[in-house]
Write a protein that holds these residues in place. Structure first.
Motif, PDB file in Angstrom:
ATOM      1  N   UNK A  63       0.826  -1.207   0.000  1.00 43.48           N
ATOM      2  CA  UNK A  63       0.000   0.000   0.000  1.00 43.48           C
ATOM      3  C   UNK A  63       0.865   1.264   0.000  1.00 43.48           C
ATOM      4  N   UNK A  64       1.962   1.262   0.759  1.00 48.57           N
ATOM      5  CA  UNK A  64       2.837   2.426   0.792  1.00 48.57           C
ATOM      6  C   UNK A  64       3.521   2.639  -0.554  1.00 48.57           C
ATOM      7  N   UNK A  65       4.014   1.555  -1.160  1.00 41.22           N
ATOM      8  CA  UNK A  65       4.666   1.679  -2.465  1.00 41.22           C
ATOM      9  C   UNK A  65       3.682   2.153  -3.528  1.00 41.22           C
ATOM     10  N   UNK A  66       2.453   1.651  -3.490  1.00 40.74           N
ATOM     11  CA  UNK A  66       1.456   2.076  -4.468  1.00 40.74           C
ATOM     12  C   UNK A  66       1.126   3.555  -4.305  1.00 40.74           C
ATOM     13  N   UNK A  67       1.038   4.034  -3.065  1.00 38.44           N
ATOM     14  CA  UNK A  67       0.768   5.452  -2.846  1.00 38.44           C
ATOM     15  C   UNK A  67       1.884   6.338  -3.381  1.00 38.44           C
ATOM     16  N   UNK A  68       3.145   5.915  -3.191  1.00 33.38           N
ATOM     17  CA  UNK A  68       4.265   6.700  -3.713  1.00 33.38           C
ATOM     18  C   UNK A  68       4.287   6.702  -5.234  1.00 33.38           C
ATOM     19  N   UNK A  69       4.018   5.568  -5.844  1.00 30.31           N
ATOM     20  CA  UNK A  69       4.043   5.484  -7.304  1.00 30.31           C
ATOM     21  C   UNK A  69       2.937   6.323  -7.914  1.00 30.31           C
ATOM     22  N   UNK A  70       1.777   6.356  -7.289  1.00 27.52           N
ATOM     23  CA  UNK A  70       0.678   7.156  -7.820  1.00 27.52           C
ATOM     24  C   UNK A  70       0.889   8.656  -7.614  1.00 27.52           C
ATOM     25  N   UNK A  71       1.635   9.038  -6.585  1.00 31.19           N
ATOM     26  CA  UNK A  71       1.767  10.454  -6.249  1.00 31.19           C
ATOM     27  C   UNK A  71       2.967  11.123  -6.904  1.00 31.19           C
ATOM     28  N   UNK A  72       4.023  10.352  -7.258  1.00 33.41           N
ATOM     29  CA  UNK A  72       5.258  10.974  -7.731  1.00 33.41           C
ATOM     30  C   UNK A  72       5.728  10.289  -9.014  1.00 33.41           C
ATOM     31  N   UNK A  73       6.398  11.085  -9.855  1.00 32.96           N
ATOM     32  CA  UNK A  73       6.962  10.574 -11.103  1.00 32.96           C
ATOM     33  C   UNK A  73       8.403  10.105 -10.928  1.00 32.96           C
ATOM     34  N   UNK A  74       9.152  10.721 -10.032  1.00 32.94           N
ATOM     35  CA  UNK A  74      10.536  10.355  -9.754  1.00 32.94           C
ATOM     36  C   UNK A  74      10.677  10.135  -8.251  1.00 32.94           C
ATOM     37  N   UNK A  75      11.217   8.992  -7.859  1.00 32.74           N
ATOM     38  CA  UNK A  75      11.393   8.628  -6.457  1.00 32.74           C
ATOM     39  C   UNK A  75      12.866   8.312  -6.242  1.00 32.74           C
ATOM     40  N   UNK A  76      13.476   8.943  -5.250  1.00 36.84           N
ATOM     41  CA  UNK A  76      14.883   8.714  -4.912  1.00 36.84           C
ATOM     42  C   UNK A  76      14.969   8.155  -3.503  1.00 36.84           C
ATOM     43  N   UNK A  77      15.853   7.194  -3.308  1.00 39.02           N
ATOM     44  CA  UNK A  77      16.060   6.614  -1.986  1.00 39.02           C
ATOM     45  C   UNK A  77      17.527   6.255  -1.826  1.00 39.02           C
ATOM     46  N   UNK A  78      17.953   6.140  -0.589  1.00 37.18           N
ATOM     47  CA  UNK A  78      19.342   5.784  -0.309  1.00 37.18           C
ATOM     48  C   UNK A  78      19.594   4.321  -0.663  1.00 37.18           C
ATOM     49  N   UNK A  79      20.724   4.081  -1.294  1.00 38.80           N
ATOM     50  CA  UNK A  79      21.105   2.720  -1.682  1.00 38.80           C
ATOM     51  C   UNK A  79      21.759   2.042  -0.477  1.00 38.80           C
ATOM     52  N   UNK A  80      20.932   1.615   0.461  1.00 39.55           N
ATOM     53  CA  UNK A  80      21.423   1.026   1.698  1.00 39.55           C
ATOM     54  C   UNK A  80      21.855  -0.424   1.484  1.00 39.55           C
ATOM     55  N   UNK A  81      22.978  -0.789   2.043  1.00 39.92           N
ATOM     56  CA  UNK A  81      23.451  -2.170   2.027  1.00 39.92           C
ATOM     57  C   UNK A  81      22.921  -2.860   3.286  1.00 39.92           C
ATOM     58  N   UNK A  82      21.694  -3.351   3.171  1.00 36.53           N
ATOM     59  CA  UNK A  82      21.005  -3.880   4.346  1.00 36.53           C
ATOM     60  C   UNK A  82      21.731  -5.092   4.913  1.00 36.53           C
ATOM     61  N   UNK A  83      22.288  -5.909   4.037  1.00 34.60           N
ATOM     62  CA  UNK A  83      22.993  -7.100   4.523  1.00 34.60           C
ATOM     63  C   UNK A  83      24.199  -6.717   5.382  1.00 34.60           C
ATOM     64  N   UNK A  84      24.922  -5.693   4.950  1.00 31.90           N
ATOM     65  CA  UNK A  84      26.081  -5.258   5.738  1.00 31.90           C
ATOM     66  C   UNK A  84      25.655  -4.550   7.024  1.00 31.90           C
ATOM     67  N   UNK A  85      24.527  -3.822   6.983  1.00 31.18           N
ATOM     68  CA  UNK A  85      24.068  -3.110   8.163  1.00 31.18           C
ATOM     69  C   UNK A  85      23.628  -4.058   9.268  1.00 31.18           C
TER      70      UNK A  85
END
Length: 244
Positions: A63-85
């Protein structure tokens, strides 16, 4: 990404799961065939609650991803290395005690690793990329280094700009804000850069005074309400679909 009280955390399922796990810990470990009726009932309860929390987490991510996709044309996020974190710290041998090890903070790190896995960052980003690609949106991965230590006003980068975990106060220009707000501003503004698949997005998709226009068969709108079902395809989409 910020730590927020997500949907499954706001429900009663996590508290019920914790109570069920405590009840299960009172039984001795044994094979399934050797369990008593009460022991097996406790195991089934924990399994059912684990499944419920997993479904709630997945539902919230969709639901959160769908809301972001419907509201914005360009989405930027940090490229986190979750496995290392979430990697366990390596033990350090103690030279003064043969066979002993130095404190490495594994106990404190275990709580942080559990919170990272519970938030489901990797699952959410996977769903977000899939939905954005399906709707023709652009998702940009940004280098996370110094995003929350760089002042968005003057560009000064220093660890002293973060007096606390949540506060940001630039030692050069005096700009102060929430650390998450500063990090999001740096990711979206100075660090996002041009989109790799759509060179036209290096400039603003909509010019001043322009309400909407077509780009690669997608209608870019200022108001999310102008879109239809999150895709907002115009009549020329069929002729341009082969360009993807």
């Amino acid at each position: 990404m910020t730590h927020r009280k997500t949907a499954w955390r706001a429900s009663r399922a996590p508290d019920q799961l914790q109570a069920a796990r405590q009840a299960l810990s009172r039984f001795p470990r044994c094979k399934a065939k050797d369990r008593t009726a009460n022991h097996q009932r406790a195991v089934d309860t924990v399994a059912q609650l684990y499944g419920k929390v997993c479904r709630q987490r997945l539902d919230h991510a969709h639901k959160t991803a769908l809301g972001l996709v419907r509201a914005y044309d360009v989405i930027a996020h940090e490229d986190l290395k979750i496995r290392n974190m979430s990697k366990a710290p390596h033990p350090g041998p103690d030279n003064d005690r043969p066979g002993g090890f130095l404190p490495n903070g594994a106990g404190a790190r275990a709580g942080l690793n559990k919170s990272i896995h519970d938030a489901g960052w990797g699952v959410f980003l996977t769903i977000l990329h899939a939905k954005a690609e399906s709707a023709g949106r652009e998702v940009i991965e940004v280098d996370p280094r110094n995003t929350s230590c760089t002042c968005p006003q003057c560009g000064h980068t220093a660890k002293e700009n973060r007096p606390t975990h949540e506060k940001f106060h630039c030692v050069t220009c005096g700009h102060h804000a929430h650390a998450d707000t500063v990090g999001a501003t740096n990711v979206l503004g100075a660090r996002a850069g041009p989109a790799p698949r759509q060179p036209d997005l290096t400039r603003s998709p909509l010019q001043p005074g322009e309400e909407s226009r077509s780009l690669f068969g997608l209608r870019l709108c200022r108001s999310p309400r102008e879109r239809i079902g999150g895709h907002a395809l115009d009549e020329r989409a069929e002729g341009l679909s082969a360009q993807w």
